[in-house]
Motif scaffolding. Structure first.
Motif, PDB file in Angstrom:
ATOM      1  N   LEU A  18      87.100  77.565 -31.902  1.00  0.00           N
ATOM      2  CA  LEU A  18      86.558  78.916 -31.817  1.00  0.00           C
ATOM      3  C   LEU A  18      86.635  79.343 -30.357  1.00  0.00           C
ATOM      4  CD1 LEU A  18      85.291  80.972 -33.773  1.00  0.00           C
ATOM      5  CD2 LEU A  18      83.056  80.205 -32.974  1.00  0.00           C
ATOM      6  N   ILE A  19      87.316  80.449 -30.090  1.00  0.00           N
ATOM      7  CA  ILE A  19      87.595  80.879 -28.724  1.00  0.00           C
ATOM      8  C   ILE A  19      86.980  82.251 -28.495  1.00  0.00           C
ATOM      9  CG2 ILE A  19      89.395  81.389 -27.037  1.00  0.00           C
ATOM     10  CD1 ILE A  19      91.268  79.589 -28.697  1.00  0.00           C
ATOM     11  N   LEU A  20      86.193  82.380 -27.422  1.00  0.00           N
ATOM     12  CA  LEU A  20      85.586  83.650 -27.049  1.00  0.00           C
ATOM     13  C   LEU A  20      86.273  84.177 -25.797  1.00  0.00           C
ATOM     14  CD1 LEU A  20      81.812  82.779 -27.562  1.00  0.00           C
ATOM     15  CD2 LEU A  20      83.423  83.748 -29.198  1.00  0.00           C
ATOM     16  N   GLU A  21      86.791  85.376 -25.880  1.00  0.00           N
ATOM     17  CA  GLU A  21      87.494  86.007 -24.765  1.00  0.00           C
ATOM     18  C   GLU A  21      86.910  87.407 -24.581  1.00  0.00           C
ATOM     19  OE1 GLU A  21      92.098  86.657 -23.311  1.00  0.00           O
ATOM     20  OE2 GLU A  21      91.613  86.875 -25.435  1.00  0.00           O
ATOM     21  N   GLU A  22      86.057  87.538 -23.564  1.00  0.00           N
ATOM     22  CA  GLU A  22      85.337  88.780 -23.336  1.00  0.00           C
ATOM     23  C   GLU A  22      84.575  89.167 -24.605  1.00  0.00           C
ATOM     24  OE1 GLU A  22      88.305  91.472 -21.868  1.00  0.00           O
ATOM     25  OE2 GLU A  22      88.400  90.465 -19.912  1.00  0.00           O
ATOM     26  N   ASP A  23      84.887  90.297 -25.245  1.00  0.00           N
ATOM     27  CA  ASP A  23      84.166  90.711 -26.441  1.00  0.00           C
ATOM     28  C   ASP A  23      84.927  90.371 -27.720  1.00  0.00           C
ATOM     29  OD1 ASP A  23      86.219  92.459 -26.018  1.00  0.00           O
ATOM     30  OD2 ASP A  23      85.075  94.270 -26.491  1.00  0.00           O
ATOM     31  N   GLN A  24      85.969  89.554 -27.618  1.00  0.00           N
ATOM     32  CA  GLN A  24      86.787  89.193 -28.779  1.00  0.00           C
ATOM     33  C   GLN A  24      86.592  87.718 -29.128  1.00  0.00           C
ATOM     34  OE1 GLN A  24      89.249  91.179 -30.819  1.00  0.00           O
ATOM     35  NE2 GLN A  24      88.478  89.413 -31.940  1.00  0.00           N
ATOM     36  N   CYS A  25      86.519  87.427 -30.434  1.00  0.00           N
ATOM     37  CA  CYS A  25      86.416  86.050 -30.915  1.00  0.00           C
ATOM     38  C   CYS A  25      87.685  85.698 -31.676  1.00  0.00           C
ATOM     39  CB  CYS A  25      85.195  85.907 -31.830  1.00  0.00           C
ATOM     40  SG  CYS A  25      84.937  84.233 -32.452  1.00  0.00           S
ATOM     41  N   TRP A  26      88.246  84.511 -31.390  1.00  0.00           N
ATOM     42  CA  TRP A  26      89.478  84.049 -32.017  1.00  0.00           C
ATOM     43  C   TRP A  26      89.218  82.733 -32.740  1.00  0.00           C
ATOM     44  CZ3 TRP A  26      94.000  86.989 -31.275  1.00  0.00           C
ATOM     45  CH2 TRP A  26      93.935  87.946 -30.263  1.00  0.00           C
ATOM     46  N   LEU A  27      89.873  82.554 -33.888  1.00  0.00           N
ATOM     47  CA  LEU A  27      89.864  81.267 -34.579  1.00  0.00           C
ATOM     48  C   LEU A  27      91.205  80.599 -34.334  1.00  0.00           C
ATOM     49  CD1 LEU A  27      88.470  79.281 -36.522  1.00  0.00           C
ATOM     50  CD2 LEU A  27      89.540  80.526 -38.423  1.00  0.00           C
ATOM     51  N   GLY A  28      91.186  79.375 -33.775  1.00  0.00           N
ATOM     52  CA  GLY A  28      92.410  78.677 -33.406  1.00  0.00           C
ATOM     53  C   GLY A  28      92.718  77.503 -34.324  1.00  0.00           C
ATOM     54  N   ALA A  63     103.505  89.185 -18.319  1.00  0.00           N
ATOM     55  CA  ALA A  63     103.687  88.344 -17.134  1.00  0.00           C
ATOM     56  C   ALA A  63     102.789  88.786 -15.994  1.00  0.00           C
ATOM     57  CB  ALA A  63     105.148  88.378 -16.681  1.00  0.00           C
ATOM     58  N   SER A  64     102.474  90.068 -15.912  1.00  0.00           N
ATOM     59  CA  SER A  64     101.659  90.568 -14.820  1.00  0.00           C
ATOM     60  C   SER A  64     100.187  90.483 -15.184  1.00  0.00           C
ATOM     61  CB  SER A  64     102.016  92.025 -14.524  1.00  0.00           C
ATOM     62  OG  SER A  64     101.793  92.819 -15.663  1.00  0.00           O
ATOM     63  N   GLY A  65      99.358  90.182 -14.198  1.00  0.00           N
ATOM     64  CA  GLY A  65      97.917  90.152 -14.428  1.00  0.00           C
ATOM     65  C   GLY A  65      97.456  88.775 -14.863  1.00  0.00           C
ATOM     66  N   GLU A  66      96.230  88.444 -14.497  1.00  0.00           N
ATOM     67  CA  GLU A  66      95.664  87.142 -14.821  1.00  0.00           C
ATOM     68  C   GLU A  66      94.780  87.261 -16.044  1.00  0.00           C
ATOM     69  OE1 GLU A  66      93.234  85.589 -11.787  1.00  0.00           O
ATOM     70  OE2 GLU A  66      93.039  83.607 -12.666  1.00  0.00           O
ATOM     71  N   GLN A  67      94.894  86.325 -16.967  1.00  0.00           N
ATOM     72  CA  GLN A  67      94.072  86.367 -18.149  1.00  0.00           C
ATOM     73  C   GLN A  67      92.633  86.055 -17.776  1.00  0.00           C
ATOM     74  OE1 GLN A  67      95.796  83.649 -20.903  1.00  0.00           O
ATOM     75  NE2 GLN A  67      97.032  85.248 -21.844  1.00  0.00           N
ATOM     76  N   GLY A  68      91.721  86.621 -18.565  1.00  0.00           N
ATOM     77  CA  GLY A  68      90.313  86.395 -18.293  1.00  0.00           C
ATOM     78  C   GLY A  68      89.857  85.013 -18.728  1.00  0.00           C
ATOM     79  N   GLN A  69      88.579  84.738 -18.443  1.00  0.00           N
ATOM     80  CA  GLN A  69      87.998  83.458 -18.820  1.00  0.00           C
ATOM     81  C   GLN A  69      87.876  83.347 -20.333  1.00  0.00           C
ATOM     82  OE1 GLN A  69      86.047  80.814 -17.116  1.00  0.00           O
ATOM     83  NE2 GLN A  69      87.349  81.178 -15.366  1.00  0.00           N
ATOM     84  N   LEU A  70      88.124  82.147 -20.836  1.00  0.00           N
ATOM     85  CA  LEU A  70      87.944  81.850 -22.244  1.00  0.00           C
ATOM     86  C   LEU A  70      86.835  80.829 -22.380  1.00  0.00           C
ATOM     87  CD1 LEU A  70      91.656  81.362 -23.405  1.00  0.00           C
ATOM     88  CD2 LEU A  70      90.330  83.468 -23.384  1.00  0.00           C
ATOM     89  N   ARG A  71      86.101  80.919 -23.479  1.00  0.00           N
ATOM     90  CA  ARG A  71      85.139  79.875 -23.824  1.00  0.00           C
ATOM     91  C   ARG A  71      85.531  79.343 -25.192  1.00  0.00           C
ATOM     92  NH1 ARG A  71      79.239  81.851 -23.793  1.00  0.00           N
ATOM     93  NH2 ARG A  71      80.156  83.700 -24.762  1.00  0.00           N
ATOM     94  N   CYS A  72      85.516  78.036 -25.349  1.00  0.00           N
ATOM     95  CA  CYS A  72      85.960  77.482 -26.625  1.00  0.00           C
ATOM     96  C   CYS A  72      85.060  76.359 -27.082  1.00  0.00           C
ATOM     97  CB  CYS A  72      87.406  76.988 -26.534  1.00  0.00           C
ATOM     98  SG  CYS A  72      87.593  75.523 -25.519  1.00  0.00           S
TER      99      CYS A  72
END
Length: 313
Positions: free
Chosen positions: A252-262, A207-216
């Protein structure tokens, strides 16, 4: 919900020989209702019809028995309802392509959703095993993740000597193929989105802290071949196939140095358990204003988003 009408044909020697009626279909994510109306079937001595729903795989018609219609004389008016639980595996539900009526005298009648001819006379009745228990899948997945972590630790520092496309913990010569050909990557603009806050009691992030930018970016199943070789096996993941055939895309989601498959889907506690068991533990609600989706690619009436897992590019 989708509603449509299709003609009901009699088939002989792999061909349509005559129109004997029609079906009215009401198709939703949780169930499908088929109203069958036929006449002039002329079934001779045996007045019973077996009812199947089916899909085609590798040119083979695979049928799922749904029950019998008794005393067809000579017309038939029948209401069939089926759900994902009636298709052998829930992931096969979006693959269903039509309905087949079969008489003991080998007379066959069929209605096909895309209205294309199907070799219904060579239908094979599905005899596979039901989907494995979710709790067992979750336990197996946990064991595999622990083994992967152990392998990653052993491989730490050896990345510079790895061949291109190799992932730690995988065999370099792993014989995996997605489509049999190397697809060209789709040229689609990467878009900036900000993750919206999760709904009450459904938060996937602290709940605390803001999530970073995502690119998809929207991708197709064939584009999995553009990931590291060890990720190609995901193209045949049952959970991924279910989401892909329901909403016709992946993310395909890029979050900082992590890549996610959605995998697109609807949030529900039961679905969350299934997603985690199949390796997609995180749920992300992408803002539709930033991810361009068609009517068939989303569900505006439900808690829509993407079940995600980390992948290597």
């Amino acid at each position: 919900m989708k509603r449509f009408i299709r003609y009901l044909y009699e088939y002989q020697d792999g061909k349509r020989v005559r129109n004997v009626g029609f079906v009215k279909v009401e198709q939703a994510d949780s169930s499908t209702v088929v109203h069958i109306h036929g006449k002039g079937l002329h079934l001779a001595e045996d007045k019973k019809l077996k009812v199947y729903i089916f899909y085609v795989k590798g040119g083979q018609c695979i049928g799922f028995w749904q029950g019998d219609i008794e005393h067809v004389n000579p017309a038939v008016n029948y209401r069939l309802t089926f759900t994902p639980e009636d298709t052998g595996r829930a992931s096969d539900y979006p693959l269903i392509e039509g309905v087949i009526l079969e008489n003991a005298g080998r007379r066959r009648f069929a209605a096909v959703w895309d209205d294309m001819p199907v070799d219904v006379e060579k239908m094979q009745v599905w005899k596979g095993e039901p989907e494995p228990d979710l709790a067992q899948l979750a336990a197996q997945k946990a064991r595999e993740e622990r083994e992967e972590q152990d392998n990653d630790k052993e491989m730490d520092g050896a990345g510079e000597n790895e061949p291109d496309g190799f992932c730690p913990g995988e065999e370099a010569e792993m014989p995996v193929s997605v489509t049999g050909e190397t697809p060209e990557p789709e040229e689609e603009e990467m878009k900036e989105i900000r993750q919206p806050p999760s709904r009450e009691e459904r938060e996937e992030e602290p709940a605390s802290g803001e999530q970073g930018q995502l690119r998809c970016i929207k991708i197709q199943r064939r584009d999995i071949a553009q990931l590291k070789r060890c990720e190609w096996r995901l193209a045949n993941n049952s959970f991924l196939l279910h989401g892909y055939y329901s909403y016709h895309h992946l993310l395909l989601i890029l979050e900082e140095d992590q890549c996610w498959l959605g995998v697109p889907g609807i949030y529900h506690p039961r679905e969350a358990q299934a997603a985690e068991a199949f390796g997609f533990p995180r749920f992300i609600r992408a803002d539709e204003e930033d991810v361009e989706l068609t009517e068939e690619e989303t569900n505006r009436e439900e808690d829509f988003g993407y079940w995600c897992r980390p992948v290597r590019r």
